[in-house]
Write an enzyme that holds these catalytic residues in place. Sequence first.
Site, short mmCIF file in Angstrom:
data_model
loop_
_atom_site.label_atom_id
_atom_site.label_comp_id
_atom_site.label_asym_id
_atom_site.label_seq_id
_atom_site.Cartn_x
_atom_site.Cartn_y
_atom_site.Cartn_z
N PHE A 64 50.06 31.07 39.60
CA PHE A 64 49.74 31.34 40.78
C PHE A 64 48.18 31.26 40.56
O PHE A 64 47.21 31.46 41.56
CB PHE A 64 49.88 32.76 41.27
CG PHE A 64 49.84 33.82 40.19
CD1 PHE A 64 48.46 34.53 40.28
CD2 PHE A 64 50.69 34.26 39.45
CE1 PHE A 64 48.09 35.51 39.34
CE2 PHE A 64 50.64 35.55 38.57
CZ PHE A 64 49.35 36.08 38.62
N ARG A 92 43.32 53.01 41.78
CA ARG A 92 44.60 52.10 41.71
C ARG A 92 45.58 52.81 42.55
O ARG A 92 46.63 52.26 42.91
CB ARG A 92 45.02 52.06 40.12
CG ARG A 92 44.05 51.39 39.07
CD ARG A 92 44.19 49.84 39.40
NE ARG A 92 45.23 49.14 38.77
CZ ARG A 92 45.52 47.93 38.57
NH1 ARG A 92 44.72 47.04 39.21
NH2 ARG A 92 46.76 47.72 38.14
N THR A 98 50.79 45.96 43.19
CA THR A 98 50.45 44.83 43.33
C THR A 98 51.20 44.12 44.49
O THR A 98 50.70 43.17 45.39
CB THR A 98 50.50 43.81 42.24
OG1 THR A 98 49.92 44.65 40.98
CG2 THR A 98 49.76 42.42 42.31
N ARG A 109 47.66 48.83 50.17
CA ARG A 109 48.52 47.86 50.26
C ARG A 109 49.68 48.39 51.08
O ARG A 109 50.27 47.58 51.87
CB ARG A 109 48.84 47.32 48.95
CG ARG A 109 47.84 46.48 48.30
CD ARG A 109 47.79 46.35 46.99
NE ARG A 109 46.94 45.50 46.45
CZ ARG A 109 46.78 45.37 45.14
NH1 ARG A 109 47.49 46.13 44.28
NH2 ARG A 109 45.57 44.75 44.45
N ASN A 119 46.98 40.63 49.19
CA ASN A 119 47.06 41.91 49.12
C ASN A 119 45.81 42.74 49.26
O ASN A 119 45.46 43.87 48.73
CB ASN A 119 47.61 42.45 47.80
CG ASN A 119 47.00 42.00 46.42
OD1 ASN A 119 46.09 41.26 46.43
ND2 ASN A 119 47.74 42.09 45.19
N GLU A 133 33.26 44.46 35.11
CA GLU A 133 33.60 43.83 36.60
C GLU A 133 32.42 44.19 37.39
O GLU A 133 31.68 43.13 38.00
CB GLU A 133 34.89 44.20 37.13
CG GLU A 133 35.98 43.58 36.36
CD GLU A 133 37.39 44.05 37.04
OE1 GLU A 133 37.18 44.74 37.98
OE2 GLU A 133 38.26 43.56 36.45
P1 RTP Z 1 44.10 43.25 41.30
O1 RTP Z 1 43.58 42.90 39.86
O2 RTP Z 1 43.50 42.32 42.24
O3 RTP Z 1 43.82 44.96 41.63
O4 RTP Z 1 45.74 43.08 41.28
P2 RTP Z 1 46.69 43.81 40.03
O5 RTP Z 1 46.11 44.13 38.94
O6 RTP Z 1 47.53 44.62 40.97
O7 RTP Z 1 47.64 42.47 39.71
P3 RTP Z 1 47.25 41.41 38.79
O8 RTP Z 1 48.58 40.99 37.95
O9 RTP Z 1 46.14 41.59 37.74
O10 RTP Z 1 46.94 40.15 39.51
C1 RTP Z 1 45.78 39.71 40.02
C2 RTP Z 1 46.09 39.11 41.41
O11 RTP Z 1 46.47 38.21 41.42
C3 RTP Z 1 47.21 37.89 42.64
N1 RTP Z 1 48.66 37.55 42.35
N2 RTP Z 1 49.37 36.67 42.90
N3 RTP Z 1 51.62 34.98 43.72
C4 RTP Z 1 51.61 35.94 42.73
O12 RTP Z 1 52.67 35.86 41.95
C5 RTP Z 1 50.62 36.66 42.25
N4 RTP Z 1 50.59 37.61 41.20
C6 RTP Z 1 49.25 38.25 41.15
C7 RTP Z 1 47.15 39.05 43.61
O13 RTP Z 1 46.38 38.85 44.40
C8 RTP Z 1 46.79 40.20 42.61
O14 RTP Z 1 46.33 41.23 43.02
#
Ligand code: RTP
Length: 155
Positions: A64, A92, A98, A109, A119, A133
């Site tokens: 992705f 968080r 996520t 979310r 999201n 960051e």
């Molecule tokens: P973030 O960094 O944005 O707070 O999100 P997170 O840690 O909860 O999730 P992470 O696994 O680090 O993924 C970052 C962002 O990538 C997008 N995503 N898309 N299509 C998919 O399967 C997929 N998986 C992740 C999401 O926007 C996620 O917040």
Amino acid sequence: LVASMEQVDETYIMVKPDGVQRGLVGEIISRFEKKGFKLTGLKLFQCPKELAEEHYKDLKAKPFFPGLIDYITSGPVVCMAWEGVGVVASARKLIGSTDPLKAEPGTIRGDLAVQTGRNVVHGSDSPENGKREIGLWFKEGELCQWTPAQAPWLR
Ligand code: RTP
């Protein structure tokens, strides 16, 4: 030691382009303000592709990844730096899982989003990444160190 429990951390929070497009900027900022964290940086910003790729470099091998970079660069984002005791983990929790369909009601979310790929908000996953960051998204002069007044408007 009490002092170590009182460690002030900083986290990078970002309203993603869908959050900006949907008019959710105020709502999202409000959740962190009301919780009691301190805003130390804030800007509306059109993210260049190189910065999006650097920010998400750990996800480079994911299928992705190209779609994620297109999404994050599709329109302006709102970049924020927030400070406080336990702010990284707390943010968080406020943001929720996520996958917005798995996120609890009451979280950003859980209340405001449906798709993982849309999201609405980002939050750093560790104090180290919070620092990294903030350094990535803000220039030195864009951050403000300030002390909240002791509510003189209530006197
Ligand atoms: P973030 O960094 O944005 O707070 O999100 P997170 O840690 O909860 O999730 P992470 O696994 O680090 O993924 C970052 C962002 O990538 C997008 N995503 N898309 N299509 C998919 O399967 C997929 N998986 C992740 C999401 O926007 C996620 O917040």
